[in-house]
Motif scaffolding. Structure first.
Motif, PDB file in Angstrom:
ATOM      1  N   THR A 111       8.686   5.818  -7.713  1.00 36.89           N
ATOM      2  CA  THR A 111       7.852   6.712  -6.920  1.00 36.89           C
ATOM      3  C   THR A 111       6.455   6.674  -7.514  1.00 36.89           C
ATOM      4  O   THR A 111       6.281   6.838  -8.732  1.00 36.89           O
ATOM      5  N   VAL A 112       5.448   6.459  -6.648  1.00 38.59           N
ATOM      6  CA  VAL A 112       4.061   6.428  -7.122  1.00 38.59           C
ATOM      7  C   VAL A 112       3.751   7.785  -7.743  1.00 38.59           C
ATOM      8  O   VAL A 112       3.943   8.821  -7.102  1.00 38.59           O
ATOM      9  N   PRO A 113       3.289   7.794  -9.023  1.00 39.39           N
ATOM     10  CA  PRO A 113       3.030   9.065  -9.699  1.00 39.39           C
ATOM     11  C   PRO A 113       2.020   9.939  -8.950  1.00 39.39           C
ATOM     12  O   PRO A 113       1.050   9.434  -8.366  1.00 39.39           O
ATOM     13  N   ALA A 114       2.266  11.240  -8.978  1.00 40.06           N
ATOM     14  CA  ALA A 114       1.439  12.202  -8.239  1.00 40.06           C
ATOM     15  C   ALA A 114      -0.036  12.129  -8.613  1.00 40.06           C
ATOM     16  O   ALA A 114      -0.902  12.246  -7.754  1.00 40.06           O
ATOM     17  N   GLY A 115      -0.364  11.920  -9.868  1.00 38.74           N
ATOM     18  CA  GLY A 115      -1.765  11.931 -10.288  1.00 38.74           C
ATOM     19  C   GLY A 115      -2.449  10.581 -10.249  1.00 38.74           C
ATOM     20  O   GLY A 115      -3.592  10.454 -10.679  1.00 38.74           O
ATOM     21  N   MET A 116      -1.803   9.559  -9.693  1.00 36.28           N
ATOM     22  CA  MET A 116      -2.391   8.220  -9.702  1.00 36.28           C
ATOM     23  C   MET A 116      -3.586   8.167  -8.769  1.00 36.28           C
ATOM     24  O   MET A 116      -3.521   8.571  -7.607  1.00 36.28           O
ATOM     25  N   ALA A 117      -4.706   7.656  -9.300  1.00 36.41           N
ATOM     26  CA  ALA A 117      -5.947   7.585  -8.529  1.00 36.41           C
ATOM     27  C   ALA A 117      -5.851   6.548  -7.426  1.00 36.41           C
ATOM     28  O   ALA A 117      -5.191   5.517  -7.566  1.00 36.41           O
ATOM     29  N   ALA A 118      -6.535   6.839  -6.334  1.00 33.86           N
ATOM     30  CA  ALA A 118      -6.603   5.891  -5.216  1.00 33.86           C
ATOM     31  C   ALA A 118      -7.384   4.658  -5.653  1.00 33.86           C
ATOM     32  O   ALA A 118      -8.287   4.740  -6.485  1.00 33.86           O
ATOM     33  N   GLY A 119      -7.002   3.510  -5.109  1.00 33.80           N
ATOM     34  CA  GLY A 119      -7.696   2.258  -5.422  1.00 33.80           C
ATOM     35  C   GLY A 119      -6.723   1.147  -5.736  1.00 33.80           C
ATOM     36  O   GLY A 119      -5.524   1.251  -5.477  1.00 33.80           O
ATOM     37  N   ASN A 120      -7.264   0.084  -6.301  1.00 31.55           N
ATOM     38  CA  ASN A 120      -6.447  -1.078  -6.632  1.00 31.55           C
ATOM     39  C   ASN A 120      -5.539  -0.778  -7.811  1.00 31.55           C
ATOM     40  O   ASN A 120      -5.905  -0.039  -8.721  1.00 31.55           O
ATOM     41  N   ALA A 121      -4.371  -1.356  -7.788  1.00 32.25           N
ATOM     42  CA  ALA A 121      -3.403  -1.233  -8.871  1.00 32.25           C
ATOM     43  C   ALA A 121      -2.662  -2.561  -8.964  1.00 32.25           C
ATOM     44  O   ALA A 121      -2.899  -3.467  -8.156  1.00 32.25           O
ATOM     45  N   GLY A 122      -1.773  -2.670  -9.930  1.00 31.83           N
ATOM     46  CA  GLY A 122      -1.006  -3.905 -10.070  1.00 31.83           C
ATOM     47  C   GLY A 122       0.335  -3.631 -10.704  1.00 31.83           C
ATOM     48  O   GLY A 122       0.535  -2.631 -11.393  1.00 31.83           O
ATOM     49  N   MET A 172      -1.361  -4.136  -5.632  1.00 31.74           N
ATOM     50  CA  MET A 172      -1.008  -3.147  -4.626  1.00 31.74           C
ATOM     51  C   MET A 172      -2.178  -2.173  -4.532  1.00 31.74           C
ATOM     52  O   MET A 172      -3.029  -2.124  -5.421  1.00 31.74           O
ATOM     53  N   VAL A 173      -2.234  -1.440  -3.439  1.00 35.04           N
ATOM     54  CA  VAL A 173      -3.316  -0.476  -3.228  1.00 35.04           C
ATOM     55  C   VAL A 173      -2.709   0.918  -3.165  1.00 35.04           C
ATOM     56  O   VAL A 173      -1.730   1.143  -2.441  1.00 35.04           O
ATOM     57  N   ILE A 174      -3.302   1.831  -3.932  1.00 31.92           N
ATOM     58  CA  ILE A 174      -2.896   3.231  -3.894  1.00 31.92           C
ATOM     59  C   ILE A 174      -3.863   3.944  -2.943  1.00 31.92           C
ATOM     60  O   ILE A 174      -5.079   3.933  -3.150  1.00 31.92           O
ATOM     61  N   LEU A 175      -3.298   4.521  -1.905  1.00 32.29           N
ATOM     62  CA  LEU A 175      -4.096   5.240  -0.900  1.00 32.29           C
ATOM     63  C   LEU A 175      -4.243   6.699  -1.327  1.00 32.29           C
ATOM     64  O   LEU A 175      -3.398   7.226  -2.047  1.00 32.29           O
ATOM     65  N   ALA A 176      -5.304   7.328  -0.853  1.00 40.18           N
ATOM     66  CA  ALA A 176      -5.532   8.741  -1.163  1.00 40.18           C
ATOM     67  C   ALA A 176      -4.396   9.569  -0.600  1.00 40.18           C
ATOM     68  O   ALA A 176      -3.908   9.319   0.512  1.00 40.18           O
ATOM     69  N   GLY A 177      -3.927  10.538  -1.407  1.00 46.74           N
ATOM     70  CA  GLY A 177      -2.810  11.398  -0.996  1.00 46.74           C
ATOM     71  C   GLY A 177      -3.243  12.398  -0.025  1.00 46.74           C
ATOM     72  O   GLY A 177      -2.980  12.768   0.983  1.00 46.74           O
ATOM     73  N   GLU A 180       0.858  -1.190   0.000  1.00 45.34           N
ATOM     74  CA  GLU A 180       0.000   0.000   0.000  1.00 45.34           C
ATOM     75  C   GLU A 180       0.889   1.233   0.000  1.00 45.34           C
ATOM     76  O   GLU A 180       1.880   1.282   0.738  1.00 45.34           O
ATOM     77  N   ALA A 181       0.548   2.202  -0.843  1.00 46.14           N
ATOM     78  CA  ALA A 181       1.372   3.409  -0.937  1.00 46.14           C
ATOM     79  C   ALA A 181       0.519   4.588  -1.388  1.00 46.14           C
ATOM     80  O   ALA A 181      -0.548   4.408  -1.981  1.00 46.14           O
ATOM     81  N   ARG A 182       1.007   5.786  -1.102  1.00 42.98           N
ATOM     82  CA  ARG A 182       0.361   7.027  -1.537  1.00 42.98           C
ATOM     83  C   ARG A 182       1.175   7.643  -2.673  1.00 42.98           C
ATOM     84  O   ARG A 182       2.373   7.363  -2.801  1.00 42.98           O
ATOM     85  N   PRO A 183       0.557   8.496  -3.479  1.00 40.29           N
ATOM     86  CA  PRO A 183       1.334   9.217  -4.482  1.00 40.29           C
ATOM     87  C   PRO A 183       2.516   9.921  -3.813  1.00 40.29           C
ATOM     88  O   PRO A 183       2.374  10.520  -2.750  1.00 40.29           O
ATOM     89  N   GLY A 184       3.682   9.793  -4.406  1.00 42.97           N
ATOM     90  CA  GLY A 184       4.913  10.355  -3.853  1.00 42.97           C
ATOM     91  C   GLY A 184       5.722   9.365  -3.040  1.00 42.97           C
ATOM     92  O   GLY A 184       6.906   9.582  -2.790  1.00 42.97           O
ATOM     93  N   ASP A 185       5.109   8.239  -2.606  1.00 44.44           N
ATOM     94  CA  ASP A 185       5.831   7.215  -1.844  1.00 44.44           C
ATOM     95  C   ASP A 185       6.702   6.377  -2.784  1.00 44.44           C
ATOM     96  O   ASP A 185       6.392   6.207  -3.960  1.00 44.44           O
ATOM     97  N   GLN A 186       7.790   5.830  -2.227  1.00 49.59           N
ATOM     98  CA  GLN A 186       8.633   4.922  -2.993  1.00 49.59           C
ATOM     99  C   GLN A 186       8.192   3.479  -2.772  1.00 49.59           C
ATOM    100  O   GLN A 186       7.821   3.095  -1.658  1.00 49.59           O
ATOM    101  N   VAL A 187       8.236   2.712  -3.843  1.00 45.34           N
ATOM    102  CA  VAL A 187       7.861   1.298  -3.822  1.00 45.34           C
ATOM    103  C   VAL A 187       9.005   0.514  -4.467  1.00 45.34           C
ATOM    104  O   VAL A 187       9.602   0.958  -5.446  1.00 45.34           O
ATOM    105  N   THR A 188       9.309  -0.653  -3.901  1.00 46.03           N
ATOM    106  CA  THR A 188      10.377  -1.509  -4.422  1.00 46.03           C
ATOM    107  C   THR A 188       9.776  -2.779  -4.999  1.00 46.03           C
ATOM    108  O   THR A 188       8.963  -3.451  -4.351  1.00 46.03           O
TER     109      THR A 188
END
Length: 164
Positions: free
Chosen positions: A109-120, A159-164, A53-61
């Motif tokens: 880095t999770v892109p700034a404009g990525m919508a919250a919700g499920n991703a892969g 993965m889940v994108i959380l609201a920024g 789970e991550a928010r826009p701007g977070d780093q993911v490995t």
């Protein structure tokens, strides 16, 4: 001489048919694929996505350990990593170095404009014939051998994108 070539070609066809049937059996959930001639399967290694789970701007490995088989991806091998949103749209694509045996680490880095919700996230060897589910190493075959793709089951790690 011609008989020898025909026997080799026939043996190759039998191995391919056995491998195709085995791959289809696995996809249908049927056990019992064994005694397929040739070396043991060598599929790309399983990879992980951290954190899940991550928010826009977070780093993911995204990373994988080397396989335990002889994958032979080569000294200049790369992995292609793709991040998709819930609608299946690619929001990020990148390449990273990969070892000869498939190990890699890719940080994004999770892109700034990525919508919250499920991703892969998908990760596959770049510019190689990776999608033979039997694990046959088509790149390491000796001589001129035609490539046979049994299927291309795409692994998508959620993965889940959380609201920024």
């Amino acid at each position: 001489m011609a008989d020898s070539r025909n026997q080799r070609a026939g043996g190759t066809r039998v191995r391919r048919l056995a491998a195709a049937l085995c791959g289809a059996s696995i996809l249908m959930g049927v056990a019992g694929c064994r005694d397929v001639p040739g070396p043991p399967p060598c599929l790309p290694p399983a990879y992980s996505v951290t954190p899940s789970e991550a928010r826009p701007g977070d780093q993911v490995t995204v990373s994988a350990q080397d396989t335990t088989c002889d994958a032979r991806y080569g000294a200049d091998a790369k992995v292609q990593v793709t991040v998709r949103d819930a609608a299946g749209i690619n929001v990020l694509e990148g390449l990273a170095p990969m070892t000869d045996d498939g190990g890699f680490t890719f940080v994004f880095t999770v892109p700034a404009g990525m919508a919250a919700g499920n991703a892969g996230v998908t990760a596959y060897p770049y510019a190689l014939d990776w999608c033979d589910d039997t694990g046959v190493n088509n790149r390491a075959a000796s001589g001129l051998e035609s490539l046979v793709r049994v299927s291309c089951v795409e692994r998508l790690v959620p993965m889940v994108i959380l609201a920024g």
